[in-house]
Design a protein around this motif. Structure first.
Motif, short mmCIF file in Angstrom:
data_model
loop_
_atom_site.label_atom_id
_atom_site.label_comp_id
_atom_site.label_asym_id
_atom_site.label_seq_id
_atom_site.Cartn_x
_atom_site.Cartn_y
_atom_site.Cartn_z
N ASP A 1 0.86 -1.18 0.00
CA ASP A 1 0.00 0.00 0.00
C ASP A 1 0.90 1.23 0.00
OD1 ASP A 1 -1.89 1.91 0.26
OD2 ASP A 1 -2.84 1.08 2.07
N GLY B 1 0.96 9.89 -1.30
CA GLY B 1 -0.14 10.29 -2.19
C GLY B 1 -1.47 10.23 -1.49
N ILE B 2 -2.50 10.64 -2.20
CA ILE B 2 -3.86 10.56 -1.66
C ILE B 2 -4.43 9.18 -2.00
CG2 ILE B 2 -4.12 13.05 -1.93
CD1 ILE B 2 -6.31 12.03 -4.16
N HIS B 3 -5.65 8.93 -1.55
CA HIS B 3 -6.30 7.64 -1.82
C HIS B 3 -7.39 7.86 -2.87
CE1 HIS B 3 -4.23 5.88 1.63
NE2 HIS B 3 -4.43 7.07 2.19
N MET B 4 -6.97 7.69 -4.11
CA MET B 4 -7.88 7.96 -5.23
C MET B 4 -9.19 7.19 -5.11
SD MET B 4 -6.20 9.90 -7.50
CE MET B 4 -4.51 10.47 -7.75
N SER B 5 -9.10 5.94 -4.69
CA SER B 5 -10.30 5.08 -4.67
C SER B 5 -11.35 5.63 -3.71
CB SER B 5 -9.94 3.65 -4.28
OG SER B 5 -9.53 3.60 -2.93
N ARG B 6 -10.90 6.31 -2.65
CA ARG B 6 -11.88 6.83 -1.68
C ARG B 6 -12.68 7.98 -2.29
NH1 ARG B 6 -7.91 6.69 3.69
NH2 ARG B 6 -7.10 4.59 3.27
N ALA C 1 0.51 4.30 -0.96
CA ALA C 1 0.02 5.60 -0.48
C ALA C 1 0.19 5.72 1.03
CB ALA C 1 -1.45 5.77 -0.87
N ASN C 2 0.06 4.59 1.75
CA ASN C 2 0.15 4.63 3.21
C ASN C 2 1.54 4.39 3.75
OD1 ASN C 2 -2.28 5.35 4.33
ND2 ASN C 2 -3.15 3.30 4.10
N1 LIG Z 1 -2.24 8.50 -5.13
C1 LIG Z 1 -2.18 8.03 -6.41
N2 LIG Z 1 -2.73 6.81 -6.70
C2 LIG Z 1 -2.70 6.41 -7.99
C3 LIG Z 1 -2.12 7.20 -9.02
N3 LIG Z 1 -2.26 6.54 -10.19
C4 LIG Z 1 -2.88 5.38 -9.91
N4 LIG Z 1 -3.15 5.28 -8.58
C5 LIG Z 1 -3.78 4.09 -7.96
O1 LIG Z 1 -5.01 4.31 -7.34
C6 LIG Z 1 -5.26 3.10 -6.60
C7 LIG Z 1 -6.18 3.37 -5.47
O2 LIG Z 1 -5.46 3.94 -4.41
P1 LIG Z 1 -6.01 3.84 -2.90
O3 LIG Z 1 -7.23 4.64 -2.77
O4 LIG Z 1 -4.87 4.21 -1.98
O5 LIG Z 1 -6.39 2.28 -2.81
P2 LIG Z 1 -6.41 1.29 -1.59
O6 LIG Z 1 -5.10 1.37 -0.87
O7 LIG Z 1 -6.86 -0.01 -2.10
O8 LIG Z 1 -7.54 1.93 -0.70
P3 LIG Z 1 -7.48 2.31 0.85
O9 LIG Z 1 -7.26 1.00 1.57
O10 LIG Z 1 -8.79 2.95 1.12
O11 LIG Z 1 -6.32 3.24 1.02
C8 LIG Z 1 -3.94 2.56 -6.20
O12 LIG Z 1 -3.82 1.27 -6.78
C9 LIG Z 1 -2.95 3.54 -6.85
O13 LIG Z 1 -1.78 2.92 -7.36
C10 LIG Z 1 -1.52 8.44 -8.66
O14 LIG Z 1 -0.97 9.17 -9.50
N5 LIG Z 1 -1.58 8.81 -7.35
#
Ligand SMILES: Nc1nc2c(ncn2[C@@H]2O[C@H](COP(=O)(O)OP(=O)(O)OP(=O)(O)O)[C@@H](O)[C@H]2O)c(=O)[nH]1
Length: 307
Positions: free
Chosen positions: A7, A61-66, A9-10
């Motif tokens: 992960d 980075g931020i959490h795009m999926s959220r 982003a974290n």
């Molecule tokens: N922050 C960021 N994420 C990106 C980018 N391009 C693609 N992603 C992808 O977006 C996806 C979703 O990110 P998160 O929201 O952190 O997903 P997650 O860790 O499964 O979700 P959480 O457990 O809620 O943090 C990840 O697989 C990232 O690699 C980018 O430029 N910046």
């Protein structure tokens, strides 16, 4: 037991330590049922931009999926209101506790409106491009709506030059001492008589308006109607001959340079209590030239929109 997924982003830190103004996604496709005053909620296909700022200089980075999932929930609503969009912005920030304190959501879509013909008993659909841009900053909401209105503009200079040619032809074809009413009437109905016509062009008024953040419902139609009724020559949907003749009359009665159009729209928006600030760009896509005539104006507030 499967390995835990990395992960980034974290768990990873940024090697360059800066805050960022906006981070997120653009061109997200989402169907929504948008509520606008006086109409049943309308299904529109929006392109969304979802952003938060990044204030943690060490976070990777931020959490795009959220952001994506908070936005996606809007598509289940029976009608999307300003309050629901605010809830989505709140969710953008609360899902990024500690790393973000501002959020932004922009929607671009076309609002279909059924428009009546000028005179005949017909109507047809017209799609109006709309943008909604909402920002939440320290609990303060900023709501901006953008609308585009397409209309016809007939050049006043060209009209005057055409009238002059018609006058010259009249002098050539008639004798002042022996004017015959029937002959003049017939001459006026010929292309030899009305031998020149002014040029007109399809034109677009692009407007951004700042709205009261407390507004209970969007009223896109009021802004669109205001601009169309101000300019008087919006492009039409269903057109029979009587409608086309009325359109010709309206064009003749509302000759305009881009400056005239900009001044009229400015005056109209200045009068509206629901428009706190505005920016207007008038584009006349000239048929005389291959380039366009453009006028830009704002309300002129010291901290407001810049031209
Ligand atoms: N922050 C960021 N994420 C990106 C980018 N391009 C693609 N992603 C992808 O977006 C996806 C979703 O990110 P998160 O929201 O952190 O997903 P997650 O860790 O499964 O979700 P959480 O457990 O809620 O943090 C990840 O697989 C990232 O690699 C980018 O430029 N910046």
């Amino acid at each position: 037991m499967p390995h835990p997924m990395p992960d980034i982003a974290n768990t990873s830190a940024s090697s360059v330590h800066h805050t960022l103004d906006w981070v997120g996604m653009s061109a997200i496709e989402i169907p929504l049922k948008i509520a606008t005053k006086g109409m049943a909620a309308t299904v529109i296909n929006a392109k969304a931009q979802a952003f938060v700022n990044l204030i943690d200089t060490h976070a990777k980075g931020i959490h795009m999926s959220r952001l994506f999932l908070a936005l996606d929930r809007l598509s289940n609503e029976a009608s999307v209101t300003p309050a629901q969009l605010k809830t989505t912005l709140d969710a953008f920030i609360s899902s990024h506790d500690d790393i973000s304190d501002r959020a932004r959501l922009s929607l671009s879509f076309e609002l279909p409106l059924r428009r009546s013909a000028l005179l005949s008993d017909n109507s047809g659909w017209k799609f109006y491009p709309i943008t909604l841009d909402m920002q939440l900053n320290q609990g303060q909401l900023r709501v901006e709506a953008g609308v585009e209105v397409t209309y016809s503009s007939t050049c006043p200079c060209s009209a005057a030059l055409a009238r002059q040619l018609i006058q010259e032809n009249f002098k050539r074809d008639f004798d002042a001492e022996n004017l015959n009413f029937e002959q003049v009437l017939k001459w006026l109905g010929t292309t030899e008589g009305i031998s020149a016509t002014p040029h007109s062009q399809r034109s677009v008024a692009q407007t951004k308006v700042l709205l009261d953040a407390q507004l209970g419902e969007f009223d896109f139609v009021a802004i669109i109607d205001e601009i169309e009724q101000t300019l008087k020559t919006p492009v039409q949907t269903a057109v029979k001959r009587e409608d086309e003749q009325e359109f010709a009359r309206l064009n003749g009665a509302n000759l305009m340079f881009c400056e005239d159009a900009a001044r009229k729209v400015k005056a109209a928006l200045d009068e509206r209590a629901d428009v706190l600030d505005f920016w207007v760009r008038i584009n006349h896509y000239e048929s005389l030239h291959a380039h366009d005539a453009v006028a830009i104006t704002t309300k002129g507030l010291p901290q407001g929109y810049q031209p």
